[in-house]
Design an enzyme around this catalytic site. Structure first.
Site, PDB file in Angstrom:
ATOM      1  N   GLY A  45      31.030 -20.095  -3.873  1.00  0.00           N
ATOM      2  CA  GLY A  45      31.785 -20.559  -5.032  1.00  0.00           C
ATOM      3  C   GLY A  45      33.267 -20.313  -4.815  1.00  0.00           C
ATOM      4  N   GLN A  50      41.892 -18.931  -7.239  1.00  0.00           N
ATOM      5  CA  GLN A  50      41.804 -18.364  -5.893  1.00  0.00           C
ATOM      6  C   GLN A  50      42.581 -19.176  -4.865  1.00  0.00           C
ATOM      7  OE1 GLN A  50      37.252 -18.004  -6.146  1.00  0.00           O
ATOM      8  NE2 GLN A  50      37.830 -16.245  -4.912  1.00  0.00           N
ATOM      9  N   CYS A  99      33.283 -11.531  -3.084  1.00  0.00           N
ATOM     10  CA  CYS A  99      34.269 -12.520  -3.536  1.00  0.00           C
ATOM     11  C   CYS A  99      35.253 -12.788  -2.413  1.00  0.00           C
ATOM     12  CB  CYS A  99      34.997 -11.969  -4.761  1.00  0.00           C
ATOM     13  SG  CYS A  99      36.247 -13.089  -5.414  1.00  0.00           S
ATOM     14  N   LEU A 100      35.587 -14.067  -2.201  1.00  0.00           N
ATOM     15  CA  LEU A 100      36.526 -14.413  -1.131  1.00  0.00           C
ATOM     16  C   LEU A 100      37.903 -13.794  -1.367  1.00  0.00           C
ATOM     17  CD1 LEU A 100      35.558 -18.170  -0.654  1.00  0.00           C
ATOM     18  CD2 LEU A 100      34.959 -16.248   0.844  1.00  0.00           C
ATOM     19  N   HIS A 141      30.298 -15.662 -12.303  1.00  0.00           N
ATOM     20  CA  HIS A 141      31.316 -15.079 -11.413  1.00  0.00           C
ATOM     21  C   HIS A 141      32.560 -15.976 -11.363  1.00  0.00           C
ATOM     22  CE1 HIS A 141      32.555 -12.947  -7.542  1.00  0.00           C
ATOM     23  NE2 HIS A 141      33.339 -14.009  -7.560  1.00  0.00           N
ATOM     24  N   GLU A 142      32.332 -17.287 -11.206  1.00  0.00           N
ATOM     25  CA  GLU A 142      33.469 -18.209 -11.060  1.00  0.00           C
ATOM     26  C   GLU A 142      34.216 -18.405 -12.383  1.00  0.00           C
ATOM     27  OE1 GLU A 142      34.368 -18.734  -8.154  1.00  0.00           O
ATOM     28  OE2 GLU A 142      32.500 -18.137  -7.202  1.00  0.00           O
ATOM     29  N   HIS A 145      36.639 -15.779 -13.064  1.00  0.00           N
ATOM     30  CA  HIS A 145      37.937 -16.003 -12.407  1.00  0.00           C
ATOM     31  C   HIS A 145      38.874 -16.791 -13.329  1.00  0.00           C
ATOM     32  CE1 HIS A 145      37.587 -14.327  -8.408  1.00  0.00           C
ATOM     33  NE2 HIS A 145      36.463 -14.976  -8.138  1.00  0.00           N
TER      34      HIS A 145
HETATM   35 NI    NI Z   1      35.104 -14.622  -6.592  1.00  0.00          NI
END
Ligand code: NI
Length: 185
Positions: A45, A50, A99-100, A141-142, A145
């Protein structure tokens, strides 16, 4: 085009992202770039903050999970203006997340197993649906963000204490990962 991923400490990750008009300039290209960036970094995701944009747009791929969940084969979707309408708190589950934007950190996060979400799809069709399973996990999760939250905000206080050093290192730009990032400094 692959875009650099903004990492922990970047102020954009703490902003509440705004809905976009459906004629947002170059929306299709932006979505394509977000998919490419997510695939190249082996994420499942990616949320627009991000990549430095405080707008409500996420992409999700569940195709990497197809061995375990055959129903997710070729699941690659963009969600425009997604919001969680309701959390079903009757059943929660703690699962490890990463998470990236927080490379090197993996911690269990407890979340509801089912959510009511609304969004607009890539064909600009509106949806309001109950979502469950792994998709509900990734969407939460997304969408976090988009609300200025990262997953470590939701871990147990003791675990938070244990990852503090790693978070501080990320904030100082000490990052070790295989994809292109844009740290604060
Ligand atoms: Ni993330």
């Amino acid at each position: 085009m692959t875009l650099p991923i903004y990492t922990y400490g970047q102020p954009v990750l703490r902003k509440v992202a705004q809905d976009i008009p459906l004629d947002y300039p170059n929306l299709k290209q932006l979505i394509a770039d977000m998919f490419e960036t997510m695939y190249k970094s082996d994420g499942v995701g990616l949320a627009a903050p991000q990549i430095g944009k405080a707008i409500r747009l996420i992409v999700i791929t569940l195709d990497p999970l197809k061995e375990e969940f055959p129903e997710y084969a070729d699941f690659n979707r963009a969600f425009i203006n997604p919001h969680i309408v309701e959390y079903d708190d009757t059943e929660t589950e703690a699962l490890e997340e990463g998470c990236l934007s927080l490379p090197g950190i993996h911690e269990p996060v407890r979340r509801p197993k089912r959510i009511l979400a609304r969004w607009v799809d890539e064909d600009l069709q509106p949806h309001e649906e109950w979502v469950e399973g792994y998709l509900a996990r990734v969407m939460q999760h997304e969408i976090d963000h988009l609300d200025g939250k990262v997953f470590t905000d939701r871990i147990a206080p003791l675990r938070k204490q244990l990852v503090k050093g790693k978070l501080n290192a990320l904030q100082r730009g000490k990052i070790n990962c295989a994809y292109r990032v844009k740290p604060l400094r």
